[in-house]
Scaffold this motif. Structure first.
Motif, PDB file in Angstrom:
ATOM      1  N   LEU A 222      41.545  43.478  36.712  1.00  0.00           N
ATOM      2  CA  LEU A 222      40.478  43.635  36.567  1.00  0.00           C
ATOM      3  C   LEU A 222      38.857  42.728  37.719  1.00  0.00           C
ATOM      4  CD1 LEU A 222      39.266  45.459  32.971  1.00  0.00           C
ATOM      5  CD2 LEU A 222      40.040  46.770  35.249  1.00  0.00           C
ATOM      6  N   ARG A 223      38.807  42.932  38.330  1.00  0.00           N
ATOM      7  CA  ARG A 223      38.020  41.648  38.712  1.00  0.00           C
ATOM      8  C   ARG A 223      36.049  41.971  38.474  1.00  0.00           C
ATOM      9  NH1 ARG A 223      37.441  40.218  45.139  1.00  0.00           N
ATOM     10  NH2 ARG A 223      35.511  39.581  43.733  1.00  0.00           N
ATOM     11  N   THR A 224      35.295  40.766  38.536  1.00  0.00           N
ATOM     12  CA  THR A 224      34.488  41.091  38.483  1.00  0.00           C
ATOM     13  C   THR A 224      33.522  40.708  40.122  1.00  0.00           C
ATOM     14  OG1 THR A 224      33.903  38.641  37.213  1.00  0.00           O
ATOM     15  CG2 THR A 224      33.720  40.696  36.195  1.00  0.00           C
ATOM     16  N   TYR A 225      32.329  40.472  40.410  1.00  0.00           N
ATOM     17  CA  TYR A 225      32.001  39.977  41.304  1.00  0.00           C
ATOM     18  C   TYR A 225      32.164  38.613  41.953  1.00  0.00           C
ATOM     19  CZ  TYR A 225      28.881  43.899  42.966  1.00  0.00           C
ATOM     20  OH  TYR A 225      28.434  45.145  42.774  1.00  0.00           O
ATOM     21  N   ALA A 226      32.545  37.825  40.513  1.00  0.00           N
ATOM     22  CA  ALA A 226      33.166  36.358  40.000  1.00  0.00           C
ATOM     23  C   ALA A 226      33.853  35.964  39.732  1.00  0.00           C
ATOM     24  CB  ALA A 226      32.070  35.650  39.041  1.00  0.00           C
ATOM     25  N   ASP A 227      35.237  36.836  38.814  1.00  0.00           N
ATOM     26  CA  ASP A 227      36.707  36.579  38.519  1.00  0.00           C
ATOM     27  C   ASP A 227      37.708  37.814  38.504  1.00  0.00           C
ATOM     28  OD1 ASP A 227      35.747  33.380  36.705  1.00  0.00           O
ATOM     29  OD2 ASP A 227      33.906  35.594  36.484  1.00  0.00           O
ATOM     30  N   ALA A 228      38.489  36.926  38.652  1.00  0.00           N
ATOM     31  CA  ALA A 228      39.670  37.830  38.170  1.00  0.00           C
ATOM     32  C   ALA A 228      40.419  37.880  37.059  1.00  0.00           C
ATOM     33  CB  ALA A 228      40.530  37.893  39.022  1.00  0.00           C
ATOM     34  N   PHE A 229      40.528  39.142  35.486  1.00  0.00           N
ATOM     35  CA  PHE A 229      41.172  39.367  34.571  1.00  0.00           C
ATOM     36  C   PHE A 229      42.253  40.327  34.921  1.00  0.00           C
ATOM     37  CE2 PHE A 229      36.645  38.020  34.360  1.00  0.00           C
ATOM     38  CZ  PHE A 229      36.654  37.179  33.626  1.00  0.00           C
ATOM     39  N   GLU A 230      43.291  38.919  34.399  1.00  0.00           N
ATOM     40  CA  GLU A 230      44.535  40.034  34.178  1.00  0.00           C
ATOM     41  C   GLU A 230      45.454  39.509  32.503  1.00  0.00           C
ATOM     42  OE1 GLU A 230      48.650  39.043  37.033  1.00  0.00           O
ATOM     43  OE2 GLU A 230      48.292  36.926  36.221  1.00  0.00           O
ATOM     44  N   PHE A 231      45.557  40.697  32.772  1.00  0.00           N
ATOM     45  CA  PHE A 231      46.655  41.044  31.532  1.00  0.00           C
ATOM     46  C   PHE A 231      48.252  41.901  31.579  1.00  0.00           C
ATOM     47  CE2 PHE A 231      41.978  42.583  31.136  1.00  0.00           C
ATOM     48  CZ  PHE A 231      41.388  41.835  30.183  1.00  0.00           C
ATOM     49  N   ASP A 232      48.564  41.184  30.375  1.00  0.00           N
ATOM     50  CA  ASP A 232      50.202  41.564  30.967  1.00  0.00           C
ATOM     51  C   ASP A 232      49.901  42.763  30.550  1.00  0.00           C
ATOM     52  OD1 ASP A 232      51.338  38.927  31.829  1.00  0.00           O
ATOM     53  OD2 ASP A 232      50.868  37.507  30.291  1.00  0.00           O
ATOM     54  N   VAL A 233      51.261  43.920  30.702  1.00  0.00           N
ATOM     55  CA  VAL A 233      51.543  44.817  30.342  1.00  0.00           C
ATOM     56  C   VAL A 233      52.589  44.643  29.632  1.00  0.00           C
ATOM     57  CG1 VAL A 233      51.965  47.473  30.850  1.00  0.00           C
ATOM     58  CG2 VAL A 233      50.217  46.139  32.125  1.00  0.00           C
ATOM     59  N   ALA A 234      53.184  45.539  28.423  1.00  0.00           N
ATOM     60  CA  ALA A 234      54.472  46.010  27.980  1.00  0.00           C
ATOM     61  C   ALA A 234      54.400  47.050  28.171  1.00  0.00           C
ATOM     62  CB  ALA A 234      54.382  45.139  26.199  1.00  0.00           C
ATOM     63  N   GLY A 235      55.845  47.819  27.774  1.00  0.00           N
ATOM     64  CA  GLY A 235      56.595  48.904  27.820  1.00  0.00           C
ATOM     65  C   GLY A 235      55.214  49.587  28.875  1.00  0.00           C
ATOM     66  N   GLY A 236      55.010  49.323  29.820  1.00  0.00           N
ATOM     67  CA  GLY A 236      53.688  50.064  30.433  1.00  0.00           C
ATOM     68  C   GLY A 236      52.891  50.684  30.330  1.00  0.00           C
ATOM     69  N   ASP A 237      52.094  50.285  28.503  1.00  0.00           N
ATOM     70  CA  ASP A 237      51.029  50.649  28.158  1.00  0.00           C
ATOM     71  C   ASP A 237      49.586  49.526  28.917  1.00  0.00           C
ATOM     72  OD1 ASP A 237      49.056  51.559  26.909  1.00  0.00           O
ATOM     73  OD2 ASP A 237      50.662  51.571  24.952  1.00  0.00           O
ATOM     74  N   VAL A 238      49.731  50.755  29.670  1.00  0.00           N
ATOM     75  CA  VAL A 238      48.577  49.507  30.047  1.00  0.00           C
ATOM     76  C   VAL A 238      46.927  49.850  29.738  1.00  0.00           C
ATOM     77  CG1 VAL A 238      46.190  50.211  32.408  1.00  0.00           C
ATOM     78  CG2 VAL A 238      48.963  50.479  32.698  1.00  0.00           C
ATOM     79  N   ILE A 239      46.968  50.726  28.910  1.00  0.00           N
ATOM     80  CA  ILE A 239      45.416  50.924  27.945  1.00  0.00           C
ATOM     81  C   ILE A 239      45.541  49.817  26.764  1.00  0.00           C
ATOM     82  CG2 ILE A 239      44.476  52.560  26.418  1.00  0.00           C
ATOM     83  CD1 ILE A 239      43.977  52.926  29.281  1.00  0.00           C
ATOM     84  N   ALA A 240      46.710  50.021  26.277  1.00  0.00           N
ATOM     85  CA  ALA A 240      46.503  48.640  25.022  1.00  0.00           C
ATOM     86  C   ALA A 240      46.686  47.421  25.915  1.00  0.00           C
ATOM     87  CB  ALA A 240      48.661  48.875  24.542  1.00  0.00           C
ATOM     88  N   ALA A 241      47.627  47.647  27.377  1.00  0.00           N
ATOM     89  CA  ALA A 241      46.743  45.980  27.382  1.00  0.00           C
ATOM     90  C   ALA A 241      45.016  45.895  27.772  1.00  0.00           C
ATOM     91  CB  ALA A 241      47.856  46.272  28.704  1.00  0.00           C
ATOM     92  N   LEU A 242      45.108  46.703  28.502  1.00  0.00           N
ATOM     93  CA  LEU A 242      43.239  46.385  28.472  1.00  0.00           C
ATOM     94  C   LEU A 242      42.039  45.954  27.478  1.00  0.00           C
ATOM     95  CD1 LEU A 242      42.941  48.915  31.848  1.00  0.00           C
ATOM     96  CD2 LEU A 242      42.917  45.861  31.241  1.00  0.00           C
TER      97      LEU A 242
END
Length: 358
Positions: A222-242
């Motif tokens: 996810l990005r803002t106007y200032a930064d990018a924040f990278e999340f690791d996704v386990a087992g394809g579960d994007v919601i749990a990662a975020l």
């Protein structure tokens, strides 16, 4: 920006910038700018709001544009030259983000809503080789929201991320052309605090303007106007990662108006591009490359500039999501009142100077 939506957005951003400057001065951090990759020279692409990098080049979109020629899904080569432009069958309202599925389907997030007045939002799906995208409508369960970011899960489920409150919404059923599918709130993202320099100060570090999925599906950003924040996704579960993950931060300092982000095709870098409408004449949208550090080993803490959790910035942003139109109106009214008071004072002063005996 050239259109009505753009003008309203510029007004809103102006108010946010004023509030941020009053609330907390911007703090710069030592962050390297992105490496220029190519410049977009097509005059139709100045209000860029979404980008995906492909093996052949890029796919890009503008946000809602008054100019009909800009309402296209643009395919570009590796030098950022447009090689194909696919029109929409009907006019989109406010296209804000892009994703490309594993099968090559292009997903366009028509989810922008600066005035929070839309009854439905939508995604457009362009199948490989098709000459027209297909519209799929969705409806929030709790009223309108403004959003500029969307992810698509491995099983073809769109996840909309709201701009100010970072709420996550996903459809409750399969998307169908001609039908409106209800959305459900499935979580909320808590971003770390940031001090990265950007044009919009405090609130520019918390509003979410774009999202992307790594080619292997194991990371999302996810990005803002200032930064990018990278999340690791386990087992394809994007919601749990975020909602439960700890992100790694990549500063994106001082981009003019950064609303687009993508992984490079090899997944080793993040690519961004800024909107340039309203920038000095001759400014070209330029794709910037930010190399990524290797993800932390399993079981190790991820790198992050600050502890995660709700911050005053995010609570302020949530209030802004609810009250931005009130704040904008109040700001304009206060400005008008200030001008009126100045005029009255000048008139009174002139009258005193011309009245006998004064």
């Amino acid at each position: 920006m050239a259109d009505g939506v753009g003008k309203r957005r510029s007004a809103v951003l102006g108010v946010l910038l004023l509030l941020a400057a009053v609330a907390l001065p911007a703090q710069a951090v030592a962050a390297a700018p992105g490496e220029p990759t190519c410049a977009v020279r097509d005059s139709r692409l100045t209000e860029l709001s979404g980008m995906v990098a492909t093996d052949d080049g890029y796919v890009m979109i503008n946000d809602g544009a008054e100019n009909e020629a800009r309402r296209r899904i643009f395919f570009l080569d590796r030098d950022c030259a447009v090689v194909r432009a696919v029109p929409y069958p009907t006019r989109p309202l406010d296209t804000e983000d892009l994703a490309v599925g594993a099968d090559g389907t292009v997903w366009v997030a028509d989810v922008g809503d600066n005035d929070r007045s839309r009854e439905t939002i939508a995604v457009w799906k362009l199948a490989p080789g098709a000459d027209r995208p297909v519209l799929h409508r969705m409806r929030y369960p709790d009223g309108p929201h403004d959003a500029e970011a969307m992810l698509v899960t491995g099983d073809g489920r769109p996840v909309v991320v709201t701009k100010f409150s970072a709420n996550l919404y996903a459809p409750t059923g399969e998307l169908r052309p001609g039908a409106t599918v209800p959305l459900a709130k499935v979580g909320q993202v808590k971003l770390p605090a940031s001090t990265t320099s950007n044009p919009y100060g405090l609130l520019g570090r918390s509003v979410i303007t774009g999202a992307a999925t790594a080619p292997d599906g194991r990371r999302v950003v996810l990005r803002t106007y200032a930064d990018a924040f990278e999340f690791d996704v386990a087992g394809g579960d994007v919601i749990a990662a975020l909602t439960g993950g700890t992100p790694r931060a990549t500063p994106l300092p001082d981009e003019p108006q950064g609303e687009s982000i993508s992984y490079s095709p090899d997944g080793r870098a993040l690519l961004t591009v800024s909107e340039t409408a309203g920038q000095p004449a001759g400014t070209r949208p330029t794709v910037l490359r930010y190399p990524l550090a290797a993800p932390a080993p399993s079981g190790s803490p991820a790198r992050t500039p600050e502890p995660t959790g709700a911050t005053p910035v995010q609570r302020s942003a949530e209030r802004a999501d609810r009250d931005i139109s009130v704040v904008s109106g109040a700001a304009m009214a206060a400005g008008a009142l200030g001008v009126l008071l100045i005029v009255v004072a000048l008139v009174a002063r002139a009258r005193r100077r011309t009245t006998p005996g004064k």
